[in-house]
Design an enzyme around this catalytic site. Sequence first.
Site, mmCIF file in Angstrom:
data_model
loop_
_atom_site.group_PDB
_atom_site.id
_atom_site.type_symbol
_atom_site.label_atom_id
_atom_site.label_comp_id
_atom_site.label_asym_id
_atom_site.label_seq_id
_atom_site.Cartn_x
_atom_site.Cartn_y
_atom_site.Cartn_z
ATOM 1 N N GLY A 1 -6.000 0.592 -17.095
ATOM 2 C CA GLY A 1 -4.866 1.443 -17.434
ATOM 3 C C GLY A 1 -5.079 2.319 -18.633
ATOM 4 C CB CYS A 2 -7.944 4.281 -19.927
ATOM 5 S SG CYS A 2 -8.262 5.607 -21.110
ATOM 6 N N GLY A 3 -4.796 5.217 -20.896
ATOM 7 C CA GLY A 3 -3.762 6.234 -20.820
ATOM 8 C C GLY A 3 -4.260 7.649 -20.754
#
Length: 275
Positions: free
Chosen positions: A111-113
């Site tokens: 879930g790297c933004g």
Amino acid sequence: MADRFPPAVSSAALSVQRENALNVHHALPEEVPVAMVFDASTLAVMMASPADIEDFARGFAITEGVITDPCQIEKFEIADHPAGIEARFWLSEDRRDALAARRRLLAGPVGCGLCGIDSLAEAIRPLPQVADDGLRLSRDQVAGATDLLRDLQPLHNQTRATHAAGFLVPGQGIVLAREDVGRHNALDKLIGAMSRQGIDPASGAFVMTSRLSVELVQKCAIAGCPAIIAVSAPTAHALRLAEDAGITLIALARNGGFSIFTHPERIQTKVSDVA
């Protein structure tokens, strides 16, 4: 969905120690692709823990600017597939232009933004100013925040491999917490859960088990939370963003101590200058 995607699975391993080697089993957190689908079109695909998917999806929709109010969601459903999970939204007509402006295909680990962003400008997009609505936290409340959160992490206790985000309210402690393999996902889940339960982000502080990155400060500002507390250090750019957005950024909160980097007026304590 719970049967297909349990939050943790047992895996065999060979534990090699100084004097022996043993066959053991470890509980490992599961992570699955979660597609964020708005009006039948995929906006993002995130790797996430399969628990609290509705909270995750709603928090993601808020922090990505897809919605500004829960009433803009006309319908929501979760659909599981052999390869992953779809979180499906149908939005009110007035949000379609905003959705088109934010459309991107995002696929990245845990879930790297920022993974998959089309424009570098999106990484440093202007943030709303967080008003000072009177939140004040005592020294003891801040010092004990990460210890309180540690007691609300059943998946971490089982696997030792997940992050958590909690919401600290003065006089009440941490009233809500969510876990995920990714720190960004954990905060989105928390924001989504707060939205569903009608908890005002301005009434307390976010508490994180991780370092404080740019993306976490961005989510804090967009949610309208005036303070964020973390067990580890911030990045320099995250600090600058928090200063500009009016957010009290507190880091290195462990073992009874902490460091206030921005907007200390919300913390009721006298601090001595140390050279």
